[in-house]
Design an enzyme around this catalytic site. Structure first.
Site, PDB file in Angstrom:
ATOM      1  CE  LYS A   1      -6.713  -8.150  -1.612  1.00  0.00           C
ATOM      2  NZ  LYS A   1      -7.017  -7.530  -0.346  1.00  0.00           N
TER       3      LYS A   1
ATOM      4  CE  LYS B   1      -4.387  -1.610   1.847  1.00  0.00           C
ATOM      5  NZ  LYS B   1      -5.463  -1.366   2.797  1.00  0.00           N
TER       6      LYS B   1
ATOM      7  CE  LYS C   1     -13.468  -3.529   1.252  1.00  0.00           C
ATOM      8  NZ  LYS C   1     -12.373  -3.522   2.188  1.00  0.00           N
TER       9      LYS C   1
HETATM   10  P1  TYM Z   1     -10.570  -5.637   4.175  1.00  0.00           P
HETATM   11  O1  TYM Z   1     -11.591  -4.583   4.417  1.00  0.00           O
HETATM   12  O2  TYM Z   1      -9.518  -5.367   3.164  1.00  0.00           O
HETATM   13  O3  TYM Z   1     -11.277  -6.991   3.801  1.00  0.00           O
HETATM   14  C1  TYM Z   1     -12.300  -7.540   4.643  1.00  0.00           C
HETATM   15  C2  TYM Z   1     -12.176  -9.046   4.696  1.00  0.00           C
HETATM   16  O4  TYM Z   1     -12.329  -9.584   3.386  1.00  0.00           O
HETATM   17  C3  TYM Z   1     -11.213 -10.393   3.049  1.00  0.00           C
HETATM   18  N1  TYM Z   1     -10.938 -10.200   1.610  1.00  0.00           N
HETATM   19  C4  TYM Z   1     -10.876 -11.194   0.720  1.00  0.00           C
HETATM   20  N2  TYM Z   1     -11.063 -12.517   0.834  1.00  0.00           N
HETATM   21  C5  TYM Z   1     -10.937 -13.257  -0.299  1.00  0.00           C
HETATM   22  N3  TYM Z   1     -10.636 -12.744  -1.517  1.00  0.00           N
HETATM   23  C6  TYM Z   1     -10.457 -11.418  -1.675  1.00  0.00           C
HETATM   24  N4  TYM Z   1     -10.164 -10.925  -2.867  1.00  0.00           N
HETATM   25  C7  TYM Z   1     -10.574 -10.568  -0.524  1.00  0.00           C
HETATM   26  N5  TYM Z   1     -10.471  -9.232  -0.323  1.00  0.00           N
HETATM   27  C8  TYM Z   1     -10.697  -9.032   0.986  1.00  0.00           C
HETATM   28  C9  TYM Z   1     -10.077  -9.879   3.926  1.00  0.00           C
HETATM   29  O5  TYM Z   1      -9.085 -10.855   4.127  1.00  0.00           O
HETATM   30  C10 TYM Z   1     -10.804  -9.525   5.197  1.00  0.00           C
HETATM   31  O6  TYM Z   1     -11.000 -10.675   5.995  1.00  0.00           O
HETATM   32  N6  TYM Z   1      -7.593  -5.108   8.174  1.00  0.00           N
HETATM   33  C11 TYM Z   1      -8.821  -5.657   7.684  1.00  0.00           C
HETATM   34  C12 TYM Z   1     -10.038  -5.171   8.440  1.00  0.00           C
HETATM   35  C13 TYM Z   1      -9.919  -5.339   9.917  1.00  0.00           C
HETATM   36  C14 TYM Z   1     -10.047  -6.559  10.644  1.00  0.00           C
HETATM   37  C15 TYM Z   1      -9.849  -6.204  12.001  1.00  0.00           C
HETATM   38  C16 TYM Z   1     -10.307  -7.887  10.269  1.00  0.00           C
HETATM   39  C17 TYM Z   1      -9.670  -4.342  10.796  1.00  0.00           C
HETATM   40  N7  TYM Z   1      -9.614  -4.877  12.054  1.00  0.00           N
HETATM   41  C18 TYM Z   1      -9.896  -7.180  13.017  1.00  0.00           C
HETATM   42  C19 TYM Z   1     -10.363  -8.844  11.289  1.00  0.00           C
HETATM   43  C20 TYM Z   1     -10.163  -8.485  12.638  1.00  0.00           C
HETATM   44  C21 TYM Z   1      -9.001  -5.266   6.218  1.00  0.00           C
HETATM   45  O7  TYM Z   1      -8.439  -4.305   5.751  1.00  0.00           O
HETATM   46  O8  TYM Z   1      -9.903  -6.042   5.551  1.00  0.00           O
END
Ligand code: TYM
Length: 333
Positions: free
Chosen positions: A196, A114, A199
């Site tokens: 991947k 990032k 978003k």
């Molecule tokens: P984020 O918002 O990027 O994504 C949310 C969740 O979706 C999963 N994910 C995917 N899984 C499969 N294929 C994909 N292409 C894909 N894109 C996203 C991510 O692995 C995630 O589980 N840091 C985290 C948010 C967060 C969090 C937490 C998660 C903040 N605090 C505490 C768990 C526990 C994030 O940026 O996810």
């Protein structure tokens, strides 16, 4: 009561990768772990680690809250809340930063990826982000944390921090375990199956958003990059694009690879993609309908208020406990 914790950032629109890798999995897990309490949240503080328009952020928070519920989560054993509404997250984030080392944060691959994309300077919060994520989890003594594959390294750091603090000060935190789904832990971009699905990808054709209309969904699948061979066969190395479409299908239908391969013997990608279009549309249309019912209903705010209230009680206690252990503030009787 045992707990399961997870969050999603309200950046961009929720796509099918995030849905299959997280929310759909939460819905399944609620059935399996029916005696656990689920703390699920909208990780809006994390959204500030890169530039974000304030008006858009507000709108995305609400949209994500409605989508969580529209995807079919049970309300009974759930606290759904907005992260920034609980100051305990920021407080605990700071306390954990005080226990994380520069070297540990520098190793985070998501930070490195990032950071490279930032043109207007890298925010220091992007660097310290994993400490805040650890706080999100450790506040609730999570037993399990369901996430996609890309969050594995952050989870490892969370465990390290919990163990470090427990070792220094006695049992403060439960050491959480990641729950990574077998299928769909990493749904890839439809235009570049080596990346991947994300978003934040500038190419809208790389993903299917949960709120995309039927025609767009079918179009995106039809134009998904696949190889020129026409045999419908799962092969991550030779056929990464097609295998990614297999993963999407299997995550929705629970079929086996063999069942699908057999069904398409003698048929080509065209039929496979058309059928997948039907499957995805059938999965997403009911979600979209529920979303429209929820988005402007007072119910949404009520659920978020209740979620906040319950989560707050647990989170505040944990921060107070660690403050006390660390010698912060004045001694109270
Ligand atoms: P984020 O918002 O990027 O994504 C949310 C969740 O979706 C999963 N994910 C995917 N899984 C499969 N294929 C994909 N292409 C894909 N894109 C996203 C991510 O692995 C995630 O589980 N840091 C985290 C948010 C967060 C969090 C937490 C998660 C903040 N605090 C505490 C768990 C526990 C994030 O940026 O996810």
């Amino acid at each position: 009561m045992k707990t399961i914790v997870s969050g999603i950032q309200p950046t961009g629109s929720l796509n099918i990768g995030t849905y299959l890798g997280s929310i759909k999995n939460f819905v399944k897990l609620q059935k399996i772990y029916s005696d656990y309490h689920f703390y699920l949240f909208i990780a809006d503080l994390h959204a500030l680690t890169t530039p974000m328009d304030a008006k858009k952020l507000r709108q995305k928070i609400k949209e994500l809250a409605a989508l969580y519920l529209a995807c079919g989560l049970e309300r009974e054993n759930l606290s759904l809340f907005v992260q920034s509404e609980l100051p305990a997250h920021s407080q605990m984030g700071y306390l954990l930063q005080c226990h994380a080392y520069m070297g540990e944060l520098e190793r985070m691959t998501q930070y490195k990826d990032k950071a490279q994309k930032q043109t207007d300077g890298i925010r220091s919060s992007l660097f310290t982000y994993p400490a805040l994520m650890a706080a999100d989890i450790l506040l609730y003594d999570a037993e399990y944390v369901p996430v996609g594959d890309d969050q594995k390294q952050h989870l490892e750091l969370t465990r390290t921090l919990a163990e470090r603090i427990n070792h220094r000060y006695g049992d403060v935190f439960k050491v959480p375990k990641p729950l990574i789904p077998k299928v769909a832990s990493r749904i890839m971009s439809l235009t570049d199956p080596t990346k991947k699905m994300s978003k934040s990808d500038e190419n809208v054709k790389s993903r299917i958003n949960l709120l995309d209309d039927e025609n767009i969904i079918r179009k995106r699948i039809k134009s998904a990059v696949t190889d020129s061979d026409q045999t419908v066969r799962y092969d991550r190395e030779e056929k990464p694009g097609l295998s990614n479409l297999f993963d999407i299908r299997i995550a929705i239908t629970d079929e086996s690879v063999k069942e699908i391969e057999d069904a398409y013997e003698g048929k080509g990608y065209k039929e496979f993609k058309e059928d997948l279009g039907d499957i995805v549309v059938e999965e997403l249309l009911p979600i979209q309908k529920r979303y429209r019912e929820l988005i402007d209903s007072g119910e949404l705010d009520k659920i978020l208020d209740e979620g906040k209230k319950r989560a707050e009680q647990v989170a505040n206690k944990k921060v107070e406990k660690l403050n006390r252990i660390l010698g912060l503030g004045r001694k109270r009787k």
